[in-house]
Design an enzyme around this catalytic site. Structure first.
Site, mmCIF file in Angstrom:
data_model
loop_
_atom_site.group_PDB
_atom_site.id
_atom_site.type_symbol
_atom_site.label_atom_id
_atom_site.label_comp_id
_atom_site.label_asym_id
_atom_site.label_seq_id
_atom_site.Cartn_x
_atom_site.Cartn_y
_atom_site.Cartn_z
ATOM 1 N N PRO A 2 37.466 36.656 39.115
ATOM 2 C CA PRO A 2 38.298 37.778 38.694
ATOM 3 C C PRO A 2 37.483 39.064 38.640
ATOM 4 O O PRO A 2 36.326 39.068 38.218
ATOM 5 C CB PRO A 2 38.782 37.359 37.307
ATOM 6 C CG PRO A 2 37.833 36.293 36.862
ATOM 7 C CD PRO A 2 37.423 35.587 38.108
ATOM 8 N N GLU A 3 38.101 40.151 39.087
ATOM 9 C CA GLU A 3 37.421 41.437 39.102
ATOM 10 C C GLU A 3 37.912 42.304 37.941
ATOM 11 O O GLU A 3 38.701 41.858 37.106
ATOM 12 C CB GLU A 3 37.633 42.111 40.457
ATOM 13 C CG GLU A 3 37.043 41.299 41.612
ATOM 14 C CD GLU A 3 37.084 42.027 42.945
ATOM 15 O OE1 GLU A 3 37.257 43.261 42.959
ATOM 16 O OE2 GLU A 3 36.935 41.362 43.982
#
Length: 306
Positions: A2-3
């Site tokens: 996840p960013e």
């Protein structure tokens, strides 16, 4: 992994269940995640009240009234499930690992809060971790000491890009992914920002600074595109690549706005371009771009973007 927009979505989803509430009981179902839990981890949390829940790059930080801060990192497959007092169950961040979501055998940490909510950390691959550090030492702790500027902070601008990248021959995309320079940018959103700015990912990072260190026109455009892409992605609840949902049960939708990421062979969406999205590999990561409107030689992009 996840960013920044996905982690920010998780933060916003967890805040109502955690901020202002006290840890009534913390249950650890294993001695470690990626790393062992800190000494007396559950005991140090129990009785502590969460005063704030923030994000630093791709980390979550929960300030406690005990003078410590709980650091949370989701790794590749970490997620939180929240059981609310009214019987509803919400998942502020279901990430990427197909088949693992909802499997209780991966529920490793269960946190019962004083407001009646139960927050459960589920992580199939166990690449995430949790730590406790003194709040006064947070900025200089081992997780954050070498971190660069926040891409959505006031510190991020064309002047900062020019200062950070001046005289660098490192490929532009690699420099943008260097967490020691800018903390929180990831592969998806760097590809998207470079496309919007009309910059080829293999150009030397130094093109963002003039000889005297002032930002170039490209630096000004890229700084704006980075902020725009991240802001739009946060507003969309992040990007769903496999399984990802935020607190209302809906999926993150920014993947529908991808202009280049994971679109190899598809037509470029830039008006008047006519090019095709290509894929190359840089430092073991896939890079997606349009050779027509992201020219390989420094110069004015072939396509003017709105």
């Amino acid at each position: 992994m996840p960013e920044l927009p996905e982690v920010e979505t998780v933060r916003r989803g967890l805040s109502p269940a955690m901020v202002g509430a006290r840890f009534s009981r913390v249950t650890l179902r294993r001695p470690n995640l990626r790393f062992p839990f800190p000494e007396r981890f559950a005991q140090r949390l129990e009785g502590a009240t969460v005063t704030d829940l923030a994000r630093r790059a791709k980390y979550l930080t929960a300030g406690l009234d005990t003078g410590e801060t709980l650091i949370l990192h989701l790794g590749m497959s970490g997620r939180f499930d929240v059981a609310l007092p009214d019987g509803r169950n919400v998942s502020p961040g279901d990430f990427y690992l197909e088949g693992a979501l909802g499997n209780a055998k991966h529920d490793h940490v269960v946190m019962a809060m004083s407001n009646g909510a139960t927050v459960t950390y589920n992580d199939a691959r166990r690449f995430g971790f949790m730590d406790l550090v003194p709040t006064l030492d947070l900025a200089g702790c081992k997780h954050f000491a070498a971190m660069g500027i926040e891409p959505l902070s006031e510190a991020m601008g064309p002047e900062s890009l020019a200062l950070l990248f001046r005289n660098k021959i490192t490929p532009l995309k690699a420099a943008l992914l260097d967490q020691r320079l800018i903390a929180g940018l990831g592969n998806i959103y760097v590809c998207e920002a470079l496309h919007r700015a009309g910059l080829h990912p293999e150009l030397p990072a130094g093109i963002l600074a003039k000889d005297d260190g002032r930002p170039t026109t490209k630096a000004r455009l890229l700084a704006r595109m980075i902020r725009d892409v991240l802001t739009e992605a946060v507003a969309a609840g992040g990007s769903t690549l496999r399984d990802y949902a935020h607190t209302d049960g809906g999926s993150g939708s920014f993947q529908h706005a991808f202009r280049v990421y994971d679109r190899t062979g598809e037509p470029c969406t830039a008006k008047g371009c006519g090019g095709t999205i290509a894929r190359i590999v840089q430092s073991g990561r896939s890079t997606f771009y349009c050779a027509t409107c992201q020219p390989a030689k420094p110069g004015k992009p072939a396509i003017r973007r709105a």
